[in-house]
Write a protein that holds these residues in place. Structure first.
Motif, PDB file in Angstrom:
ATOM      1  N   TRP A 289       0.822  -1.211   0.000  1.00  0.00           N
ATOM      2  CA  TRP A 289       0.000   0.000   0.000  1.00  0.00           C
ATOM      3  C   TRP A 289       0.859   1.265   0.000  1.00  0.00           C
ATOM      4  N   ASP A 290       2.000   1.208  -0.650  1.00  0.00           N
ATOM      5  CA  ASP A 290       2.840   2.394  -0.771  1.00  0.00           C
ATOM      6  C   ASP A 290       3.545   2.341  -2.119  1.00  0.00           C
ATOM      7  N   ALA A 291       4.473   3.259  -2.340  1.00  0.00           N
ATOM      8  CA  ALA A 291       5.116   3.378  -3.650  1.00  0.00           C
ATOM      9  C   ALA A 291       6.382   2.547  -3.777  1.00  0.00           C
ATOM     10  N   SER A 292       6.637   1.659  -2.823  1.00  0.00           N
ATOM     11  CA  SER A 292       7.901   0.914  -2.846  1.00  0.00           C
ATOM     12  C   SER A 292       8.033   0.017  -4.070  1.00  0.00           C
ATOM     13  N   ASP A 293       6.919  -0.492  -4.601  1.00  0.00           N
ATOM     14  CA  ASP A 293       6.990  -1.332  -5.796  1.00  0.00           C
ATOM     15  C   ASP A 293       6.231  -0.705  -6.963  1.00  0.00           C
ATOM     16  N   LEU A 294       6.183   0.653  -6.970  1.00  0.00           N
ATOM     17  CA  LEU A 294       5.441   1.363  -8.006  1.00  0.00           C
ATOM     18  C   LEU A 294       6.009   1.078  -9.394  1.00  0.00           C
ATOM     19  N   ALA A 295       7.335   1.099  -9.513  1.00  0.00           N
ATOM     20  CA  ALA A 295       7.951   0.869 -10.828  1.00  0.00           C
ATOM     21  C   ALA A 295       7.596  -0.517 -11.361  1.00  0.00           C
ATOM     22  N   ALA A 296       7.633  -1.527 -10.483  1.00  0.00           N
ATOM     23  CA  ALA A 296       7.293  -2.888 -10.904  1.00  0.00           C
ATOM     24  C   ALA A 296       5.819  -2.986 -11.275  1.00  0.00           C
ATOM     25  N   MET A 314      -2.135   7.829 -14.477  1.00  0.00           N
ATOM     26  CA  MET A 314      -1.566   8.126 -13.166  1.00  0.00           C
ATOM     27  C   MET A 314      -2.472   9.129 -12.469  1.00  0.00           C
ATOM     28  N   ALA A 315      -3.055   8.719 -11.354  1.00  0.00           N
ATOM     29  CA  ALA A 315      -3.998   9.565 -10.622  1.00  0.00           C
ATOM     30  C   ALA A 315      -3.255  10.586  -9.780  1.00  0.00           C
ATOM     31  N   GLY A 316      -4.001  11.499  -9.173  1.00  0.00           N
ATOM     32  CA  GLY A 316      -3.398  12.557  -8.374  1.00  0.00           C
ATOM     33  C   GLY A 316      -2.670  12.063  -7.149  1.00  0.00           C
ATOM     34  N   ASP A 317      -2.976  10.854  -6.670  1.00  0.00           N
ATOM     35  CA  ASP A 317      -2.278  10.312  -5.509  1.00  0.00           C
ATOM     36  C   ASP A 317      -0.972   9.633  -5.889  1.00  0.00           C
ATOM     37  N   GLY A 318      -0.616   9.636  -7.187  1.00  0.00           N
ATOM     38  CA  GLY A 318       0.659   9.072  -7.616  1.00  0.00           C
ATOM     39  C   GLY A 318       0.626   7.602  -7.962  1.00  0.00           C
ATOM     40  N   PHE A 319      -0.548   6.976  -7.938  1.00  0.00           N
ATOM     41  CA  PHE A 319      -0.660   5.549  -8.229  1.00  0.00           C
ATOM     42  C   PHE A 319      -1.443   5.332  -9.530  1.00  0.00           C
ATOM     43  N   PRO A 320      -1.165   4.211 -10.210  1.00  0.00           N
ATOM     44  CA  PRO A 320      -1.874   3.949 -11.468  1.00  0.00           C
ATOM     45  C   PRO A 320      -3.328   3.557 -11.222  1.00  0.00           C
ATOM     46  N   THR A 321      -4.193   3.968 -12.129  1.00  0.00           N
ATOM     47  CA  THR A 321      -5.593   3.593 -12.061  1.00  0.00           C
ATOM     48  C   THR A 321      -6.015   3.084 -13.435  1.00  0.00           C
ATOM     49  N   VAL A 322      -6.743   1.976 -13.461  1.00  0.00           N
ATOM     50  CA  VAL A 322      -7.111   1.303 -14.703  1.00  0.00           C
ATOM     51  C   VAL A 322      -8.571   1.609 -15.023  1.00  0.00           C
TER      52      VAL A 322
END
Length: 375
Positions: A289-296, A314-322
């Motif tokens: 639940w954090d950005a530690s594996d965002l690149a993967a 890429m949403a405003g919270d910095g995470f991808p959304t499908v």
């Protein structure tokens, strides 16, 4: 998809009056760039408003009439030849337009309002009504330029209204042709704010909107989220143990784990307005639940991100959304099956991350208590 910029983000997050920031930015560009000034002059000439090419622009010009226009163009003799008043969602003040018109000389001065495209018709009608109440006769004339209105007072003064896009596009074209990269970059920042405000402007409520049944769809979309989550759990693809459903202004959804990866299945009207024509979305927050594996995560979703049209944003919270596509003209069971199949495809992509169902470190087993998705 609108052009999100740093200026737009900061102005809307920390500026109580984004209109002031926008007009200050516009004034800065006009003062610094002769090309920008020429573009505005030519735009106005195209709607019958003639202003000198040597105007000097100043912001927030106060006067003895207690009015304070956003941006004023002065001629060589110090006369206020052009007044520009910028709006996003703010209403007209008691001084607009009559007090501002009184500042103009009767031999060619112009008052121009700049508003979101969605408000052009409404604001123009109100301007004409106020002029009529003040016994000022405005003779309207047609223009072929979209989102532009114009009228002339009998004494030579002009009243006009343009959308932000109609104003900024000609400036951008002129800067592009001259390869003025520095000013063009400034304009991109201003355009990003205006596009965001244009998209978020409050639209006047109509009686048809209050009596239509279309808004029941929002409730039905929320129920689709629940049905798809239940079906995923029954198939053993999703785990919702210890995770919650949340809702806020414009969205409602449920956190879940797909193949051990933290996700959020949501009906999000904000993303619908911003990214793609669908109300249903699957945001992916990673194993912890954090950005530690965002690149993967982004590598795993790359086939969907590179699709045509793209399915990942890429949403405003910095995470991808499908974006989950809703079948048109289909019965409910077919819609649910389609959504379920799309989520399973995403789950299969995420399986390549090698996530386990219960990661080590209980503090990361669920999203933070204050977590809320951003559009």
């Amino acid at each position: 998809m609108m052009n999100e910029t740093l200026f737009a983000h900061l102005a809307t997050r920390f500026g109580p009056h984004p209109e002031n920031l926008a007009t200050e930015a516009l004034g800065y560009i006009l003062r610094r760039s002769a090309l920008a000034r020429d573009a505005v002059r030519d735009l106005l000439r195209g709607v019958g408003v003639v202003v000198p090419s040597s105007l000097i622009y100043r912001n927030q010009v106060a006067g003895g009439d207690e009015a304070q226009p956003d941006l004023v163009g002065f001629d060589d003799q110090g006369n206020q030849r052009l007044i520009i008043e910028a709006k996003f969602w703010a209403g007209l003040t008691s001084h607009q337009p009559v007090t501002y018109l009184d500042r103009l000389p009767h031999d060619g001065g112009a008052l121009v309002f700049v508003v979101p495209a969605a408000r052009v018709t409404l604001i123009w009608g109100e301007l004409l009504r106020r002029c009529l109440d003040a016994k000022l006769s405005v003779q309207e004339s047609q223009t072929s330029i979209p989102d532009v209105r114009q009228g002339a007072l009998g004494d030579g003064r002009k009243l006009a209204l343009v959308s932000w896009r109609a104003l900024l596009d000609p400036i951008g074209f002129r800067l592009e042709a001259a390869d003025d990269r520095r000013t063009r970059e400034d304009l991109v920042q201003l355009r990003g704010l205006c596009e965001r405000m244009d998209a978020e402007a409050f639209l006047p409520v109509t009686s048809e909107e209050l009596t239509t049944q279309i808004y029941r769809r929002v409730i039905e979309f929320g129920r689709l989220v629940d049905e798809v989550c239940t079906a995923l759990a029954h198939r053993g693809i999703a785990n919702m143990k210890g995770l919650r459903a949340i809702a806020g202004n414009g969205y409602s959804g449920r956190y879940l784990r797909l193949r051990g990866v933290g996700c959020f299945l949501v009906c999000d009207i904000r993303k619908w307005m911003k990214f793609a024509p669908t109300p249903l979305w699957l945001s992916v927050y990673g194993v912890k639940w954090d950005a530690s594996d965002l690149a993967a995560t982004r590598r795993a979703l790359a086939p969907l991100e590179s699709a045509n049209p793209p399915r990942v944003f890429m949403a405003g919270d910095g995470f991808p959304t499908v974006a989950l596509q809703v079948p048109v003209g289909a019965e409910r069971d077919i819609v649910v099956k389609s959504l379920l199949d799309q989520v399973i495809v995403v789950a299969d992509f995420l399986g390549s991350l090698g996530a386990v169902e219960q990661p080590a470190g209980g503090e990361k087993d669920t999203p933070p208590d204050d977590a809320s998705p951003e559009a």
